[in-house]
Design a protein around this motif. Structure first.
Motif, PDB file in Angstrom:
ATOM      1  N   GLU A  13      30.321  48.944  17.863  1.00  0.00           N
ATOM      2  CA  GLU A  13      30.040  50.287  18.364  1.00  0.00           C
ATOM      3  C   GLU A  13      29.383  51.116  17.270  1.00  0.00           C
ATOM      4  N   SER A  14      28.288  50.627  16.758  1.00  0.00           N
ATOM      5  CA  SER A  14      27.547  51.357  15.735  1.00  0.00           C
ATOM      6  C   SER A  14      26.077  50.982  15.845  1.00  0.00           C
ATOM      7  N   ASN A  15      25.252  51.635  15.070  1.00  0.00           N
ATOM      8  CA  ASN A  15      23.862  51.204  14.968  1.00  0.00           C
ATOM      9  C   ASN A  15      23.828  49.819  14.320  1.00  0.00           C
ATOM     10  N   PHE A  16      22.865  49.022  14.712  1.00  0.00           N
ATOM     11  CA  PHE A  16      22.679  47.711  14.108  1.00  0.00           C
ATOM     12  C   PHE A  16      21.196  47.490  13.877  1.00  0.00           C
ATOM     13  N   ALA A  17      20.829  47.242  12.625  1.00  0.00           N
ATOM     14  CA  ALA A  17      19.437  47.000  12.261  1.00  0.00           C
ATOM     15  C   ALA A  17      19.345  45.729  11.430  1.00  0.00           C
ATOM     16  N   ILE A  18      18.239  45.028  11.578  1.00  0.00           N
ATOM     17  CA  ILE A  18      17.947  43.858  10.751  1.00  0.00           C
ATOM     18  C   ILE A  18      16.692  44.171   9.946  1.00  0.00           C
ATOM     19  N   TRP A  19      16.859  44.291   8.651  1.00  0.00           N
ATOM     20  CA  TRP A  19      15.746  44.521   7.738  1.00  0.00           C
ATOM     21  C   TRP A  19      15.420  43.224   7.002  1.00  0.00           C
ATOM     22  N   GLY A  20      14.138  42.990   6.765  1.00  0.00           N
ATOM     23  CA  GLY A  20      13.770  41.921   5.854  1.00  0.00           C
ATOM     24  C   GLY A  20      13.974  42.396   4.424  1.00  0.00           C
ATOM     25  N   MET A  21      14.141  41.463   3.500  1.00  0.00           N
ATOM     26  CA  MET A  21      14.270  41.799   2.084  1.00  0.00           C
ATOM     27  C   MET A  21      13.174  41.091   1.302  1.00  0.00           C
ATOM     28  N   ASP A  22      12.604  41.815   0.336  1.00  0.00           N
ATOM     29  CA  ASP A  22      11.607  41.183  -0.520  1.00  0.00           C
ATOM     30  C   ASP A  22      12.304  40.450  -1.661  1.00  0.00           C
ATOM     31  N   ASP A  23      11.504  39.903  -2.610  1.00  0.00           N
ATOM     32  CA  ASP A  23      12.109  39.109  -3.683  1.00  0.00           C
ATOM     33  C   ASP A  23      12.899  39.947  -4.679  1.00  0.00           C
ATOM     34  N   LYS A  24      12.861  41.288  -4.542  1.00  0.00           N
ATOM     35  CA  LYS A  24      13.665  42.166  -5.389  1.00  0.00           C
ATOM     36  C   LYS A  24      14.930  42.628  -4.669  1.00  0.00           C
ATOM     37  N   GLY A  25      15.116  42.141  -3.458  1.00  0.00           N
ATOM     38  CA  GLY A  25      16.302  42.515  -2.692  1.00  0.00           C
ATOM     39  C   GLY A  25      16.194  43.848  -1.992  1.00  0.00           C
ATOM     40  N   GLU A  26      14.976  44.420  -1.911  1.00  0.00           N
ATOM     41  CA  GLU A  26      14.785  45.714  -1.273  1.00  0.00           C
ATOM     42  C   GLU A  26      14.333  45.531   0.176  1.00  0.00           C
ATOM     43  N   ASP A  27      14.691  46.502   1.034  1.00  0.00           N
ATOM     44  CA  ASP A  27      14.342  46.428   2.444  1.00  0.00           C
ATOM     45  C   ASP A  27      12.833  46.403   2.629  1.00  0.00           C
ATOM     46  N   SER A  28      12.367  45.509   3.480  1.00  0.00           N
ATOM     47  CA  SER A  28      10.939  45.365   3.731  1.00  0.00           C
ATOM     48  C   SER A  28      10.727  44.755   5.112  1.00  0.00           C
TER      49      SER A  28
END
Length: 312
Positions: free
Chosen positions: A160-175
């Motif tokens: 019962e919350s928002n759910f998002a799938i982000w890709g991560m780059d090779d630095k571990g940041e959302d992309s």
């Protein structure tokens, strides 16, 4: 005088041995005078002395200091290096199985309830490249996605919350954003639709609570439906492979949804937002060859939002 004591005739040491019938060596009894009952004095316990008490206090303090040092060392070890701490605690180890059955990555488990239905979307019985599952907010690394390849992802969230799938780059940041749903949902997404030759190195499963499962497939796992009409609900990725045709997307729900399509070279075919009660016309190019497939993505925020696509 033979048999006499050195200091008189009492038969014992005057003021010392007492109660005997003769001096030392003469078989008399040996009792200490000056102590209750004539018993020998007890030796004082060291730990009841001032020195003994101080020794006990010192030992207790030493134990406490050692324990405090160990606790501080553990805290410093976890927070001393931010990058190392993130790698150790934030990234869940990727998981996969040859049979395609899910394994928990991190501390979670796959959803246990009923998967929401998506109308007219056939089940996928192909072997996944990788299966990821868990609970709550996690960052999951993967080395299974090769650059230059297109992948297809099916996901399922129960919560019962928002759910998002982000890709991560090779630095571990959302992309790159591959899903953005609210509450219990299911859907499918292309990886990576708008950057076909820069696949993510992992995923950020963004949820405040709830369980999730993601299965990653080769793009060939989903078969083309040719130019058949499609009516469904929620977020859906599918393939168009047919002759050049015009089509109409119609919003049958209560919230706007987004549609976009790319060819396998990364060229965008169309991109539209369809508001409640509206229709949008789009044009599909000729995609009758295997290498001309058009990858279509419909994105909604709730799995129950319905839409329809038909050809003209």
């Amino acid at each position: 005088m033979a048999g006499a004591s050195p200091h008189g005739t009492s038969g014992g040491w005057n003021g010392g041995w007492n109660g005997g019938q003769g001096g030392p060596g003469q078989g008399g009894s040996t009792q200490w005078s000056g102590y209750p009952g004539g018993q020998a004095p007890r030796k004082k316990n060291f730990f009841t002395t001032t020195a003994g008490i101080l020794s006990i206090i010192g030992a207790i303090l030493l134990v406490l200091i050692v324990a405090l040092v160990l606790v501080l060392a553990g805290i410093i070890g976890k927070s001393g290096d931010p990058e190392e701490s993130q790698t150790a605690s934030s990234y869940a180890t990727e998981s996969s199985t040859a049979s395609g059955s899910p394994q928990a990555s991190g501390t979670g488990s796959a959803p246990s309830g009923s998967r929401p239905d998506q109308a007219n979307i056939p089940g996928n019985d192909a072997e996944p490249v990788e299966t990821l599952s868990g609970e709550g907010d996690q960052r999951v690394k993967t080395d299974k996605l090769k650059d230059g390849h297109v992948y297809y992802a099916e996901y399922w969230f129960e919560g019962e919350s928002n759910f998002a799938i982000w890709g991560m780059d090779d630095k571990g940041e959302d992309s790159g954003l591959y899903a953005n749903d609210i509450d219990t949902s299911a859907g499918s997404s292309w990886i990576n639709l708008d950057g076909l030759y820069g696949n993510p190195k992992g995923f950020h499963m963004d949820a405040t609570e709830g369980s999730w499962e993601v299965k990653l497939y080769d793009k060939n796992a989903i078969q083309s439906e040719g130019d058949k009409p499609l009516e469904s609900n929620g977020t859906v990725a599918y393939v168009y492979q047919g002759p050049k045709k015009d089509a109409t997307f119609e919003n049958l729900g209560h919230e706007s949804f987004e549609i976009e399509a790319y060819d396998l070279k990364g060229n965008r075919t169309f991109h539209e937002n369809v508001s409640e009660g509206q229709k949008k016309d789009v044009s599909f190019p000729d995609a009758t060859k295997d290498d001309d497939n058009i990858l279509v993505q419909v994105r909604t925020t709730h799995v129950e939002e319905k839409w329809k696509m038909s050809y003209r």
